[in-house]
Design a protein around this motif. Structure first.
Motif, PDB file in Angstrom:
ATOM      1  N   THR A 129      28.765 -31.410 -41.018  1.00  0.00           N
ATOM      2  CA  THR A 129      27.433 -31.979 -40.801  1.00  0.00           C
ATOM      3  C   THR A 129      27.317 -33.393 -41.357  1.00  0.00           C
ATOM      4  N   MET A 130      28.024 -33.681 -42.452  1.00  0.00           N
ATOM      5  CA  MET A 130      27.980 -35.040 -43.001  1.00  0.00           C
ATOM      6  C   MET A 130      28.745 -36.026 -42.139  1.00  0.00           C
ATOM      7  N   ALA A 131      29.614 -35.518 -41.267  1.00  0.00           N
ATOM      8  CA  ALA A 131      30.429 -36.396 -40.414  1.00  0.00           C
ATOM      9  C   ALA A 131      29.806 -36.616 -39.045  1.00  0.00           C
ATOM     10  N   ILE A 132      28.598 -36.096 -38.818  1.00  0.00           N
ATOM     11  CA  ILE A 132      27.949 -36.259 -37.513  1.00  0.00           C
ATOM     12  C   ILE A 132      27.715 -37.739 -37.234  1.00  0.00           C
ATOM     13  N   ARG A 133      28.094 -38.162 -36.054  1.00  0.00           N
ATOM     14  CA  ARG A 133      27.901 -39.539 -35.614  1.00  0.00           C
ATOM     15  C   ARG A 133      27.263 -39.525 -34.233  1.00  0.00           C
ATOM     16  N   PRO A 134      26.729 -40.654 -33.799  1.00  0.00           N
ATOM     17  CA  PRO A 134      26.113 -40.702 -32.471  1.00  0.00           C
ATOM     18  C   PRO A 134      27.038 -40.150 -31.402  1.00  0.00           C
ATOM     19  N   GLY A 135      26.502 -39.301 -30.547  1.00  0.00           N
ATOM     20  CA  GLY A 135      27.276 -38.642 -29.504  1.00  0.00           C
ATOM     21  C   GLY A 135      26.677 -37.288 -29.203  1.00  0.00           C
ATOM     22  N   LEU A 136      27.515 -36.357 -28.783  1.00  0.00           N
ATOM     23  CA  LEU A 136      27.010 -35.052 -28.385  1.00  0.00           C
ATOM     24  C   LEU A 136      26.388 -34.286 -29.538  1.00  0.00           C
ATOM     25  N   ASP A 137      26.892 -34.498 -30.761  1.00  0.00           N
ATOM     26  CA  ASP A 137      26.395 -33.742 -31.914  1.00  0.00           C
ATOM     27  C   ASP A 137      25.237 -34.423 -32.627  1.00  0.00           C
ATOM     28  N   TRP A 138      24.814 -35.592 -32.147  1.00  0.00           N
ATOM     29  CA  TRP A 138      23.790 -36.363 -32.880  1.00  0.00           C
ATOM     30  C   TRP A 138      22.459 -35.606 -32.965  1.00  0.00           C
ATOM     31  N   ASP A 139      22.162 -34.790 -31.956  1.00  0.00           N
ATOM     32  CA  ASP A 139      20.911 -34.041 -31.943  1.00  0.00           C
ATOM     33  C   ASP A 139      21.057 -32.641 -32.526  1.00  0.00           C
ATOM     34  N   TYR A 140      22.172 -32.393 -33.229  1.00  0.00           N
ATOM     35  CA  TYR A 140      22.401 -31.059 -33.801  1.00  0.00           C
ATOM     36  C   TYR A 140      21.249 -30.595 -34.693  1.00  0.00           C
ATOM     37  N   PRO A 141      20.762 -31.413 -35.629  1.00  0.00           N
ATOM     38  CA  PRO A 141      19.664 -30.936 -36.485  1.00  0.00           C
ATOM     39  C   PRO A 141      18.425 -30.558 -35.679  1.00  0.00           C
ATOM     40  N   GLU A 142      18.083 -31.382 -34.675  1.00  0.00           N
ATOM     41  CA  GLU A 142      16.899 -31.086 -33.869  1.00  0.00           C
ATOM     42  C   GLU A 142      17.081 -29.787 -33.090  1.00  0.00           C
ATOM     43  N   ARG A 143      18.283 -29.575 -32.527  1.00  0.00           N
ATOM     44  CA  ARG A 143      18.534 -28.339 -31.790  1.00  0.00           C
ATOM     45  C   ARG A 143      18.463 -27.129 -32.713  1.00  0.00           C
ATOM     46  N   THR A 144      18.990 -27.276 -33.927  1.00  0.00           N
ATOM     47  CA  THR A 144      18.951 -26.184 -34.896  1.00  0.00           C
ATOM     48  C   THR A 144      17.511 -25.820 -35.250  1.00  0.00           C
ATOM     49  N   ALA A 145      16.687 -26.828 -35.481  1.00  0.00           N
ATOM     50  CA  ALA A 145      15.291 -26.580 -35.834  1.00  0.00           C
ATOM     51  C   ALA A 145      14.545 -25.886 -34.708  1.00  0.00           C
ATOM     52  N   LEU A 146      14.766 -26.345 -33.476  1.00  0.00           N
ATOM     53  CA  LEU A 146      14.085 -25.728 -32.329  1.00  0.00           C
ATOM     54  C   LEU A 146      14.554 -24.297 -32.130  1.00  0.00           C
ATOM     55  N   ARG A 147      15.849 -24.075 -32.297  1.00  0.00           N
ATOM     56  CA  ARG A 147      16.400 -22.742 -32.101  1.00  0.00           C
ATOM     57  C   ARG A 147      15.832 -21.750 -33.108  1.00  0.00           C
ATOM     58  N   GLU A 148      15.503 -22.222 -34.297  1.00  0.00           N
ATOM     59  CA  GLU A 148      15.008 -21.335 -35.337  1.00  0.00           C
ATOM     60  C   GLU A 148      13.483 -21.348 -35.440  1.00  0.00           C
ATOM     61  N   GLY A 149      12.816 -21.906 -34.426  1.00  0.00           N
ATOM     62  CA  GLY A 149      11.373 -21.756 -34.322  1.00  0.00           C
ATOM     63  C   GLY A 149      10.512 -22.859 -34.894  1.00  0.00           C
ATOM     64  N   ALA A 150      11.095 -23.952 -35.358  1.00  0.00           N
ATOM     65  CA  ALA A 150      10.288 -25.059 -35.869  1.00  0.00           C
ATOM     66  C   ALA A 150       9.622 -25.783 -34.710  1.00  0.00           C
ATOM     67  N   ARG A 151       8.315 -25.930 -34.775  1.00  0.00           N
ATOM     68  CA  ARG A 151       7.571 -26.517 -33.663  1.00  0.00           C
ATOM     69  C   ARG A 151       7.246 -27.991 -33.867  1.00  0.00           C
ATOM     70  N   ASN A 152       7.416 -28.504 -35.062  1.00  0.00           N
ATOM     71  CA  ASN A 152       7.108 -29.910 -35.317  1.00  0.00           C
ATOM     72  C   ASN A 152       7.942 -30.392 -36.502  1.00  0.00           C
ATOM     73  N   ALA A 153       7.779 -31.683 -36.824  1.00  0.00           N
ATOM     74  CA  ALA A 153       8.609 -32.284 -37.871  1.00  0.00           C
ATOM     75  C   ALA A 153       8.363 -31.651 -39.235  1.00  0.00           C
ATOM     76  N   GLY A 154       7.113 -31.308 -39.527  1.00  0.00           N
ATOM     77  CA  GLY A 154       6.794 -30.702 -40.810  1.00  0.00           C
ATOM     78  C   GLY A 154       7.445 -29.340 -40.970  1.00  0.00           C
ATOM     79  N   GLU A 155       7.404 -28.527 -39.915  1.00  0.00           N
ATOM     80  CA  GLU A 155       8.035 -27.214 -39.969  1.00  0.00           C
ATOM     81  C   GLU A 155       9.552 -27.338 -40.056  1.00  0.00           C
ATOM     82  N   ALA A 156      10.120 -28.327 -39.358  1.00  0.00           N
ATOM     83  CA  ALA A 156      11.566 -28.549 -39.438  1.00  0.00           C
ATOM     84  C   ALA A 156      11.964 -28.969 -40.853  1.00  0.00           C
ATOM     85  N   ASP A 157      11.152 -29.790 -41.493  1.00  0.00           N
ATOM     86  CA  ASP A 157      11.420 -30.225 -42.859  1.00  0.00           C
ATOM     87  C   ASP A 157      11.474 -29.025 -43.795  1.00  0.00           C
ATOM     88  N   ARG A 158      10.487 -28.150 -43.688  1.00  0.00           N
ATOM     89  CA  ARG A 158      10.452 -26.962 -44.555  1.00  0.00           C
ATOM     90  C   ARG A 158      11.590 -25.994 -44.213  1.00  0.00           C
TER      91      ARG A 158
END
Length: 305
Positions: free
Chosen positions: A259-288
């Motif tokens: 995760t620390m080696a993520i660079r722009p490309g296919l994996d750049w949106d990994y955190p956002e995809r992870t948050a959406l997959r686990e039910g976070a609906r907005n930035a605040g919920e993703a942060d928590r």
């Protein structure tokens, strides 16, 4: 007479440090302007550049909490507003403004040691390559270094002079530093905690809560508008920005090497995809969510952590 000579030597040292810093920063900017990529911000630099242009153009989205601390993009937006949205011009102005950091390093050291060592410290800071580099990047690192140095100098000055306005000013600088890099809040609150603890020690001859209160007030004056704005647009109490959880998680999880080696490309949106997959609906919920995942990992794997 001797005091005047010392004062003149101090002013001369300060001017020398500032002159060297300004000169080296300007030399770097003009030499680097022809380097590939210098005028094309990437990654976070592109995000700050886009945000500043949106602020100037009146198209900045005001329906989400700040994902990153907002002070630097607003400073950059002010530069674009006054001098035009030109990357080279912005980097040149930032390099000039942030060349004051070594001067503040000298002033900080001057409160702790003699003139010679303070001057040496300021000169070393003025010639420090990474600082010169980041001063001319569209990133908050240079501004954070300046404000962090000012914060330490202001806290020492307030402790030595014990003036009410000095404590308030130190709090304001701490608040501005927090709006640049949110972790500076820990430094400011540590200073508040020390002032409170000192009043509770048995050897305290009298209780004086004013310095701690003024320091805390200065911090709150800066941070409160951002917190209230974040709550207004999201309905959630996000102190400064919503990126703390993800930043903490990327370097503290079972796959941190990846995760620390993520660079722009296919994996750049990994955190956002992870948050959406686990039910976070907005930035605040993703942060928590990422904050919780981080602490779950620390509890489950303390040795690996």
């Amino acid at each position: 007479m001797r005091q005047r000579v010392r004062q003149f030597q101090g002013v001369l040292c300060l001017a020398t440090v500032l002159g060297l810093s300004l000169g080296l920063n300007l030399i770097y900017v003009f030499q680097a302007r022809d380097m590939p990529g210098f005028l094309e911000p990437v990654n976070d630099g592109r995000i700050y550049d886009d945000m500043a242009r949106e602020i100037v153009g009146g198209t900045f989205s005001d329906d989400q909490p700040f994902f990153q601390p907002p002070l630097f993009p607003y400073v950059l937006a002010l530069i674009y507003k006054v001098f035009g949205p030109d990357v080279f011009r912005a980097k040149l102005i930032l390099a000039v403004l942030l060349s004051a950091t070594p001067a503040w390093t000298f002033l900080l050291a001057r409160q702790l040691m003699g003139l010679s060592f303070s001057c040496i410290g300021g000169l070393i800071c003025a010639a420090w390559g990474p600082l010169i580099f980041f001063n001319a990047e569209l990133l908050p690192a240079g501004l954070a270094t300046l404000l962090g140095t000012m914060l330490l100098a202001a806290l020492l000055y307030a402790e030595q002079r014990q003036k009410w306005w000095a404590w308030l000013a130190a709090g304001i600088v701490g608040g501005l530093a927090t709006l640049t890099v949110a972790t500076f809040l820990l430094v400011s609150l540590a200073a508040v905690g020390w002032l409170v603890l000192r009043q509770l020690l048995p050897r305290a001859t009298h209780r004086n809560w004013v310095p701690a209160g003024l320091l805390l007030l200065g911090i709150a004056v800066c941070i409160a508008p951002v917190t209230l704005r974040n709550h207004r647009v999201s309905g959630q109490w996000i102190l400064v920005s919503a990126n703390g959880g993800i930043n903490l998680y990327l370097s503290n999880n079972e796959n941190s090497a990846e995760t620390m080696a993520i660079r722009p490309g296919l994996d750049w949106d990994y955190p956002e995809r992870t948050a959406l997959r686990e039910g976070a609906r907005n930035a605040g919920e993703a942060d928590r969510l990422f904050m919780r995942k981080t602490f779950d990992y620390i509890v489950a794997e303390p040795v690996d952590f």
